[in-house]
Structure formats: structure tokens, C-alpha cells
Design an enzyme around this catalytic site. Structure first.
Site, PDB file in Angstrom:
ATOM      1  N   SER A 265      34.244  32.493  25.773  1.00 21.62           N
ATOM      2  CA  SER A 265      34.411  31.171  26.396  1.00 21.62           C
ATOM      3  C   SER A 265      34.086  30.114  25.347  1.00 21.62           C
ATOM      4  O   SER A 265      34.746  30.052  24.316  1.00 21.62           O
ATOM      5  CB  SER A 265      33.516  31.051  27.642  1.00 21.62           C
ATOM      6  OG  SER A 265      33.714  29.816  28.289  1.00 21.62           O
ATOM      7  N   HIS A 293      38.345  31.852  28.198  1.00 24.36           N
ATOM      8  CA  HIS A 293      38.368  30.820  29.233  1.00 24.36           C
ATOM      9  C   HIS A 293      39.062  29.579  28.686  1.00 24.36           C
ATOM     10  O   HIS A 293      38.500  28.845  27.868  1.00 24.36           O
ATOM     11  CB  HIS A 293      36.953  30.471  29.684  1.00 24.36           C
ATOM     12  CG  HIS A 293      36.246  31.611  30.356  1.00 24.36           C
ATOM     13  ND1 HIS A 293      34.880  31.655  30.503  1.00 24.36           N
ATOM     14  CD2 HIS A 293      36.727  32.739  30.925  1.00 24.36           C
ATOM     15  CE1 HIS A 293      34.548  32.775  31.129  1.00 24.36           C
ATOM     16  NE2 HIS A 293      35.652  33.441  31.394  1.00 24.36           N
ATOM     17  N   ASP A 390      30.084  35.504  32.955  1.00 29.06           N
ATOM     18  CA  ASP A 390      31.277  36.302  33.193  1.00 29.06           C
ATOM     19  C   ASP A 390      31.317  37.479  32.225  1.00 29.06           C
ATOM     20  O   ASP A 390      31.088  37.304  31.027  1.00 29.06           O
ATOM     21  CB  ASP A 390      32.527  35.435  33.014  1.00 29.06           C
ATOM     22  CG  ASP A 390      33.810  36.149  33.397  1.00 29.06           C
ATOM     23  OD1 ASP A 390      33.754  37.084  34.230  1.00 29.06           O
ATOM     24  OD2 ASP A 390      34.871  35.760  32.873  1.00 29.06           O
TER      25      ASP A 390
END
Length: 449
Positions: A265, A293, A390
Site C-alpha cells: 500500500s 492499494h 490488510d
């Protein structure tokens, strides 16, 4: 990412930041400064172009700079290296509209030292009326605060979890089961916590309701439809971070790995490129699946960049596309990427337009669970720098299936949220600086350590 309700936008943050806002629009500068100050941050300067920002940054001493790309006199990409030179250690977030040209420029800025990017609506009216833009801005600021403040859990601060939880409730998603490999069911309930059962029966967060109720990582699975009543871990005040070294998980299998799955991310675009480039010729012998992401448009450009860096075919994943070695598949922005069996021994990509998982879409956990189900001990998973948690539950599933989990260390991560969550849970087989991760991955791909 889902939107947050207005009632949560002005909540005071636990980690106030010194922020400079650089944008040629007086409307956007004013709105952004007001939102930040309402959240408890200090706006130390607002500038209408890059040259003014370069002139003021040494005096203003911001910790975070919000830098527009398209500005007169001096644009963002020209100003970026000058800002970093005058204020070492500052976190620069580039802000741009969702166009292919701006996506290219944003990724270029990331390669030059910017730590993150923020997509904004094309019109001033869109910025002023978009709770999504305001919400995403606040979440990114809270995530980057961990770079500058001690005593904050980088995986999830209270302000982040509250805003995200409200946003999920505001989205108004009704119950919607989604078929997945291995007879799993993902379900989102209106007004009740949503959970997805992994291969081991564990649950991972799908979308909590307003107020922050949800399923924690340690929730004990119950009968179908059962909702645990225990308060979720992310809703509690974060404890002071432990300085003890995380416990490494013993390697369960020496099976050579034949699929590589990567999650990242904040700070990920540069880290993913460096890691994959370091693998060199071994990339030609296995499929590589990447969940970064990113919003739509950006992921297509990101895939092009990875292809140029590695010399391999790289593109956004297509639903039903057969998995092939020597190719890089990037999860498209706004859709989950998973895997499914395609008759006989064939494996195909699976795209899922369902609700966010772990507040993310695409989500690393979706890919990791599918990889664990289909490839088992033949999976090598790598989690690089990123905000949030995540990938933690998927990493657990991969480890239980005999696969390997390598995560980036705190010192070289832009934000040690995703890799830190896995490390702190004792799920990582190795925790390494970015420069050493490709070497470790090569050992796993050869079946020896």
C-alpha cells in the site's frame, strides 16, 4: 475506499501534524486547510504554486506536504525534489485528478521520493461536495503520522478506524454473498459486522457498521450467521508499541514455490518495483500477482511501469485469464483479484466487484486466501510497506498451508502497518530490509534456505 459521514470528519486526531498545502486553487487550499484544522492538525502554510512552496518550506517546517501536480509557474514534479532537499524527512503526498497523464506523473513523483498520492475530483465543486475525497485525505494523513510520532500503532489508529467504520456504514451495502473458491462465502450485512471465513475457519473483517463493531482477527469462529459480540481490537485505544523483536514463524515446508503473491500500500509502488527487479531471471519461471492499494487508472499505469522495470509482460488482471509463468498480474483498482480452478490442472484469475475487505478494494487478503486454497505449500507471499493490516489473515492461511511469508522491516517501510501487523502476529517467516527481500525470495523459489 468507502466514504465517511460528515460527523466523523471533524473528530480531533490523536496525532496532530504540521502540514503544508500546495495547490493553485484558492477553493481547494481553503477547504483542505479547514478540514485539516478541524481534525486537530496545524496548517503551517498554504501555497498557490511550487515555487512559493519551495521558498517557504524551510521556514514552515512541515511534516507533511500535500502537493498538487498541475500548477502554474512551477508544477508539482518540478517542485518535489527541491522540497525534499530543503526539508529532509518531510512526507510528500502528491494530489491529482484521475487521468492517465496524472497517474504517470504521480508514479514518477513516487520514484522521486513522494510517499503517497491522493486522487481528487476534477472540479472544484466536486472537491467541496465529495466526502470520499475528504475521508481519503484524513485517512492518509493519519497513516503517515506514524512516520513522525512515537507511540502510535501504525496498523490502525482510533481516528482511522472510526472514520473507516462510519464510511462502511454510510455506503449502505446490503447483505450480499459472493461465491469464492474452496466453498468460502464472503458476506456483508447492513447494520451488523461482516466476516469472511478463510480456509482454516478464521474470519477476517469485511465491513463494520457505524460505531466500530466488527470481527477482530482473534475472533473465535462460530456457526454460520453467528456474529461475535466481543469488541474488535481495532476499536480499542492502541497500546504503546512493543520494542521486543517479533517472533518468527517456523517454516513448515521446504517445497519449492511456484507462485509469487505480493501485497503493498503506502510506499508500495517503488518498493514493489525494486523487489521484483531484484528477482531477475527467476521471474520468468512463475506467475507474479500483485495487489497494490490504488485507484482505477493508476493500477494500469503501475502495471506498465512494472513491465518496463522487469522486462516482463505486465498488465491489469482480466477475469478468467489463464495464469501463466513469466507474467505479472496487477489487481485493477476498484476490484478484488483472486484465483479459481479452470478445469483440470489449469488456474485462472478471478475478479470480484464485491464490497471492500479490510476497508480495501482490491484487498490483499482476497488474493492470499485463494492462493493458499489452490497452491498450498507452493505459495511465496511477500508483504511490503503499507498502511493498515490488510494481508494479515491471508498470511496466516498461507502459513498454515505450508507456504512462506516474507515481510518488509520497519526501518525500510514508509508505513509499517501491513508488514508490521503480520510480524507482530508472529506470522512472518522472515522480516527483512527491502534490499534483502529479493535474495530471500530466490532461496524460497529454489526450495532451500
Amino acid at each position: 475506499m468507502s466514504i465517511a459521514t460528515a460527523s466523523n470528519q471533524g473528530s480531533v486526531t490523536a496525532t496532530p501534524m504540521r502540514i503544508m498545502v500546495v495547490d493553485d486553487s484558492v477553493v481547494i487550499r481553503g477547504l483542505t486547510a479547514r478540514w485539516l484544522e478541524e481534525a486537530g492538525h496545524k496548517v503551517v502554510a498554504t501555497c498557490n504554486n511550487g515555487r512559493v512552496a519551495v521558498d517557504q518550506i524551510a521556514r514552515a517546517k512541515p511534516e507533511i506536504v500535500l502537493l498538487d501536480i498541475e500548477m502554474p509557474e512551477m508544477d508539482g514534479i518540478t517542485a518535489l525534489p527541491l522540497l525534499l532537499a530543503k526539508c529532509p524527512g518531510v512526507s510528500v503526498v502528491v494530489v491529482s485528478t484521475l487521468t492517465q497523464r496524472n497517474a504517470q506523473t504521480s508514479l514518477k513523483c513516487l520514484s522521486l521520493g513522494a510517499v503517497d498520492y491522493l486522487a481528487k475530483p476534477e472540479s472544484h465543486r466536486g472537491v467541496s461536495t465529495s466526502v470520499t475525497f475528504r475521508h481519503d485525505l484524513m485517512i492518509k494523513i493519519e497513516g503517515l503520522a506514524a512516520r513522525h510520532r512515537d507511540g502510535v500503532d501504525a496498523a490502525m489508529t482510533p481516528a482511522m478506524s472510526a472514520g473507516m467504520a462510519a464510511g462502511m456504514s454510510a455506503s449502505g451495502a446490503g447483505a450480499r454473498p459472493i461465491a469464492a473458491p474452496g466453498a468460502r462465502t464472503f458476506r456483508v450485512e447492513r447494520g451488523a459486522p461482516g466476516a469472511a471465513a478463510g480456509p482454516s475457519g478464521r474470519q477476517f473483517l469485511r465491513a463494520p457498521p457505524a460505531g466500530g463493531a466488527g470481527t477482530s482477527a482473534s475472533a473465535r469462529p462460530g456457526p454460520a450467521g453467528h456474529v461475535p459480540t466481543a469488541a474488535p481490537s481495532y476499536a480499542r485505544a492502541p497500546a504503546a508499541p512493543s520494542r521486543a523483536a517479533p517472533t518468527l514463524r517456523p517454516v513448515a515446508s521446504n517445497t519449492p514455490k511456484r507462485v509469487l503473491v505480493v501485497g503493498a500500500s503506502t510506499g508500495g509502488p517503488r518498493a514493489v518495483g525494486e523487489f521484483l527487479t531484484g528477482l531477475g531471471p527467476q521471474l520468468r519461471h512463475l506467475p507474479v500477482l500483485v495487489v497494490q492499494h490504488m485507484p482505477p487508472v493508476f493500477t494500469a499505469v503501475f502495471a506498465e511501469h512494472l513491465g518496463a522495470q522487469t522486462g516482463l509482460p505486465a498488465a491489469e488482471a482480466q477475469d478468467g485469464e489463464a495464469l501463466q509463468p513469466g507474467r505479472i498480474y496487477v489487481a485493477p483498482g476498484g476490484r478484488h483479484m483472486g484465483l479459481r480452478r479452470n478445469g483440470g490442472s489449469g488456474i485462472a484469475l478471478r475478479l470480484d466487484d464485491g464490497a471492500p475487505v479490510n476497508f480495501c478494494k482490491p484487498a490483499v487478503d482476497v488474493l492470499f486466501f485463494d492462493a493458499a486454497t489452490i497452491f498450498g505449500a507452493q505459495v511465496l507471499s511477500v508483504v511490503l510497506t503499507g498502511m493498515g493490516s490488510d494481508g494479515t489473515h491471508g498470511a496466516r492461511a498461507i502459513g498454515e498451508a505450508g507456504g512462506a511469508v516474507i515481510v518488509q522491516d520497519e526501518a525500510t517501510s514508509t508505513v509499517w502497518g501491513m508488514p508490521g501487523s503480520i510480524a507482530k502476529a508472529g506470522l512472518a517467516h522472515e522480516i527483512l530490509p527491502l534490499r534483502d527481500m529479493a535474495g530471500a525470495a530466490r532461496r524460497y523459489l529454489g526450495g532451500s534456505r
